[in-house]
Design a protein around this motif. Sequence first.
Motif, PDB file in Angstrom:
ATOM      1  N   ALA A 151       0.832  -1.205   0.000  1.00 35.13           N
ATOM      2  CA  ALA A 151       0.000   0.000   0.000  1.00 35.13           C
ATOM      3  C   ALA A 151       0.867   1.255   0.000  1.00 35.13           C
ATOM      4  CB  ALA A 151      -0.937  -0.008   1.213  1.00 35.13           C
ATOM      5  N   ALA A 152       1.957   1.226   0.759  1.00 31.88           N
ATOM      6  CA  ALA A 152       2.867   2.376   0.790  1.00 31.88           C
ATOM      7  C   ALA A 152       3.541   2.566  -0.565  1.00 31.88           C
ATOM      8  CB  ALA A 152       3.911   2.174   1.886  1.00 31.88           C
ATOM      9  N   MET A 153       3.914   1.455  -1.219  1.00 37.55           N
ATOM     10  CA  MET A 153       4.528   1.553  -2.544  1.00 37.55           C
ATOM     11  C   MET A 153       3.528   2.100  -3.561  1.00 37.55           C
ATOM     12  SD  MET A 153       7.674   0.695  -2.275  1.00 37.55           S
ATOM     13  CE  MET A 153       8.745  -0.157  -1.091  1.00 37.55           C
ATOM     14  N   MET A 154       2.276   1.686  -3.450  1.00 38.25           N
ATOM     15  CA  MET A 154       1.247   2.177  -4.359  1.00 38.25           C
ATOM     16  C   MET A 154       1.053   3.680  -4.179  1.00 38.25           C
ATOM     17  SD  MET A 154      -0.906   1.300  -6.735  1.00 38.25           S
ATOM     18  CE  MET A 154      -2.520   1.640  -7.458  1.00 38.25           C
ATOM     19  N   HIS A 155       1.127   4.144  -2.949  1.00 42.62           N
ATOM     20  CA  HIS A 155       0.991   5.574  -2.677  1.00 42.62           C
ATOM     21  C   HIS A 155       2.112   6.352  -3.354  1.00 42.62           C
ATOM     22  CE1 HIS A 155       0.204   9.297  -0.529  1.00 42.62           C
ATOM     23  NE2 HIS A 155       1.451   9.304  -0.091  1.00 42.62           N
ATOM     24  N   ARG A 156       3.357   5.875  -3.254  1.00 46.78           N
ATOM     25  CA  ARG A 156       4.484   6.556  -3.891  1.00 46.78           C
ATOM     26  C   ARG A 156       4.358   6.509  -5.416  1.00 46.78           C
ATOM     27  NH1 ARG A 156       6.734   3.487   0.202  1.00 46.78           N
ATOM     28  NH2 ARG A 156       7.407   4.735   1.996  1.00 46.78           N
ATOM     29  N   PHE A 157       3.884   5.385  -5.928  1.00 47.43           N
ATOM     30  CA  PHE A 157       3.678   5.236  -7.369  1.00 47.43           C
ATOM     31  C   PHE A 157       2.719   6.310  -7.886  1.00 47.43           C
ATOM     32  CE2 PHE A 157       0.768   3.394 -10.572  1.00 47.43           C
ATOM     33  CZ  PHE A 157       1.649   3.279 -11.633  1.00 47.43           C
ATOM     34  N   ARG A 158       1.657   6.540  -7.178  1.00 50.92           N
ATOM     35  CA  ARG A 158       0.671   7.524  -7.610  1.00 50.92           C
ATOM     36  C   ARG A 158       1.225   8.954  -7.499  1.00 50.92           C
ATOM     37  NH1 ARG A 158      -4.315   5.436  -8.538  1.00 50.92           N
ATOM     38  NH2 ARG A 158      -5.306   7.488  -8.307  1.00 50.92           N
ATOM     39  N   LEU A 159       2.056   9.202  -6.506  1.00 58.37           N
ATOM     40  CA  LEU A 159       2.688  10.508  -6.396  1.00 58.37           C
ATOM     41  C   LEU A 159       3.581  10.789  -7.605  1.00 58.37           C
ATOM     42  CD1 LEU A 159       3.785  10.698  -2.630  1.00 58.37           C
ATOM     43  CD2 LEU A 159       1.938  11.980  -3.751  1.00 58.37           C
ATOM     44  N   VAL A 160       4.379   9.780  -7.995  1.00 60.42           N
ATOM     45  CA  VAL A 160       5.254   9.949  -9.151  1.00 60.42           C
ATOM     46  C   VAL A 160       4.436  10.082 -10.432  1.00 60.42           C
ATOM     47  CG1 VAL A 160       7.051   8.854 -10.563  1.00 60.42           C
ATOM     48  CG2 VAL A 160       7.207   8.769  -8.073  1.00 60.42           C
ATOM     49  N   ALA A 161       3.391   9.263 -10.583  1.00 64.40           N
ATOM     50  CA  ALA A 161       2.541   9.337 -11.777  1.00 64.40           C
ATOM     51  C   ALA A 161       1.913  10.724 -11.912  1.00 64.40           C
ATOM     52  CB  ALA A 161       1.447   8.271 -11.704  1.00 64.40           C
ATOM     53  N   LYS A 162       1.545  11.325 -10.791  1.00 59.80           N
ATOM     54  CA  LYS A 162       0.964  12.672 -10.812  1.00 59.80           C
ATOM     55  C   LYS A 162       2.007  13.698 -11.249  1.00 59.80           C
ATOM     56  CE  LYS A 162      -1.443  16.044  -7.910  1.00 59.80           C
ATOM     57  NZ  LYS A 162      -1.993  16.327  -6.555  1.00 59.80           N
ATOM     58  N   GLU A 163       3.222  13.618 -10.674  1.00 63.45           N
ATOM     59  CA  GLU A 163       4.284  14.558 -11.041  1.00 63.45           C
ATOM     60  C   GLU A 163       4.698  14.387 -12.502  1.00 63.45           C
ATOM     61  OE1 GLU A 163       5.679  17.064  -9.268  1.00 63.45           O
ATOM     62  OE2 GLU A 163       4.133  16.655  -7.761  1.00 63.45           O
ATOM     63  N   ALA A 164       4.652  13.144 -13.001  1.00 66.17           N
ATOM     64  CA  ALA A 164       5.039  12.868 -14.393  1.00 66.17           C
ATOM     65  C   ALA A 164       3.886  13.099 -15.364  1.00 66.17           C
ATOM     66  CB  ALA A 164       5.530  11.430 -14.518  1.00 66.17           C
ATOM     67  N   GLN A 165       2.729  13.473 -14.822  1.00 67.39           N
ATOM     68  CA  GLN A 165       1.529  13.735 -15.627  1.00 67.39           C
ATOM     69  C   GLN A 165       1.117  12.516 -16.445  1.00 67.39           C
ATOM     70  OE1 GLN A 165       2.256  17.341 -17.873  1.00 67.39           O
ATOM     71  NE2 GLN A 165       2.454  18.599 -16.045  1.00 67.39           N
ATOM     72  N   ARG A 166       1.184  11.356 -15.798  1.00 65.29           N
ATOM     73  CA  ARG A 166       0.763  10.106 -16.429  1.00 65.29           C
ATOM     74  C   ARG A 166      -0.681   9.812 -16.044  1.00 65.29           C
ATOM     75  NH1 ARG A 166       4.608   6.428 -18.097  1.00 65.29           N
ATOM     76  NH2 ARG A 166       2.761   5.218 -18.690  1.00 65.29           N
ATOM     77  N   THR A 167      -1.607  10.416 -16.760  1.00 67.60           N
ATOM     78  CA  THR A 167      -3.029  10.233 -16.449  1.00 67.60           C
ATOM     79  C   THR A 167      -3.479   8.789 -16.656  1.00 67.60           C
ATOM     80  OG1 THR A 167      -3.566  10.930 -18.717  1.00 67.60           O
ATOM     81  CG2 THR A 167      -3.604  12.621 -16.987  1.00 67.60           C
ATOM     82  N   ASP A 168      -2.805   8.062 -17.566  1.00 71.55           N
ATOM     83  CA  ASP A 168      -3.167   6.666 -17.791  1.00 71.55           C
ATOM     84  C   ASP A 168      -2.900   5.829 -16.551  1.00 71.55           C
ATOM     85  OD1 ASP A 168      -0.422   7.213 -18.202  1.00 71.55           O
ATOM     86  OD2 ASP A 168      -0.158   5.331 -19.308  1.00 71.55           O
TER      87      ASP A 168
END
Length: 559
Positions: free
Chosen positions: A494-511
């Motif tokens: 769950a913690a890894m998923m949270h970090r993944f979403r933070l990076v996806a947001k910063e990288a503007q990966r809407t997919d």
Amino acid sequence: MYRTGGSFGGSRGTCIEQILKKNLPTTSGPTRSPSNMNIGFDQQVKSTFKPGHDGRPKVSPKTLIARYRNGETNAISLLHQLAQTLQFHLEMKETVAPASTTGLYFAFCAVIDGVQYKTGIGVTKKEARLNAAELAFQDLQPTLESLKSALPEASSLDVPAPLPVKEEPAISDSHAHRAMLERKPFVNLQIPHAVRDQLTKLMNSHPEFSGCAVTTAAFILQTSNGYEVVALGTGNFNTKESISSNGRIVHDSHAVVTARRSLMRFLYRHLLMFFSKNANLTQKSIFQQSSSSSFLSLKSGITLHLYVNQLPKGAAQIPSKLRLNPLSMSAWQVNSEISLHLSVEGKVFSVFSSLLDQSNSKVVSMSTTDKITQWQVLGYQGALLSHFIEPIYVHSILIGDSDCSEIRGMEMSVSQRVEGITSKLPMFYCMMRPHISLVPSAASSHAGGNQLTYGINWSEGDSSLEVVDGLEGKTIEDSPFKSGSALASRLCKAAMMHRFRLVAKEAQRTDLLATSTYREAKMMAKPYQEAKNVLRAYLLQKGFGSWQDKVLVSDNFSM
């Protein structure tokens, strides 16, 4: 002639000069430190060009290159001859032509000690191989030229012929053992020293947890500034929990697994730095935009190393008498010994063992050895990080086990079981053969009584260490770092998923932000999943058994 593509060396391999140096046998006498290793490098190079088994000297690289330039041989033959002389691993891997290429062409690239070179294309496979070999030699040529004075003519050497490999005596023989040590690559003692210093610093801050460091693993980043421990983990157990539906239980707390998940936290941190709007943070990140793909890669000159203070559980601990092609044992016996292994509450079983029947109701994990084998093929970044970066491999594994005098099991398990798989893997993936060596121990060997099941984790940038009970899969109440009252570890899914979403947001990966579950996000990393399927099918085909997924552990949780 058709040539295209870019070098991936910055993300997954050392330069050819490092490859040459690490493949040179050390001479007898005092061990050299990295700062003075180049002193006498020409003498080390000379020791490489020994006569063959028939008493005739090998042809030197200078002679081989001269023959190529005179048109006496082609680039493919030249690379294979250099590989034999300079003792590096060469593979001509079929790949895909770059998207910018128009028309239908075959594509190949040279892979040298895991470093993938530029892609050559052609209307036939033969032409593509030849073009790829010529491109690789063009990349190698400047370094070979710079080392020219250190590459002697073989005829000028006066050294005895080495013993044939097949006639090597048993490892217990003292003379054979000494010869084996003399043939080992240079061992960098700065790495265990760096691990010891970091572990001492952490333990001095929290001496009450000094008994947790019995089994220790660490990842070390090598840059132009030296060596830095960036992730560390200790521990020796699996959780006794039978199921986790919310991703907040850590199921495998063995030291290497813990250190690797700490490494992933370090990688997420540097991805956030790269994608930040702060130019200073972006510059400090270890990542750069790859010149050959849409992914990020490690900056040129950065390599990763793994230190462990004990032989990993599993096939790495097989008896030294075994060989992949034994004369005295059946193939079934050998495959059983170096098969895939399962870990259940700290105990290890072969996947072929009948004793596993009584453990079917418990969560099982693949052994640490098998996980290292997998990471040397798929990369240590895992599926989620594969959305952003090229595979990251370890270039050397250092074993600081004072009770260990034999690493053949480790070499067989990590490298030889998956020999030849690279050509079957998708783009960017390969079997990276690490250099494995014995070094002095950097960790304590004594555990505190009630801390036997505890493990600590830390990565560069953390303000404090976290202590996890391996059997419970959760942070303990007295841990210096706690993420909340639920005691979920910062290493949990769950913690890894949270970090993944933070990076996806910063990288503007809407997919990626549109994914609803942890499993869905992992499955979207299609090249990674393809490489994983190829690896598991390959191990099964070779007779090493089936890779067991943790079927009781749900990845279908959402944030």
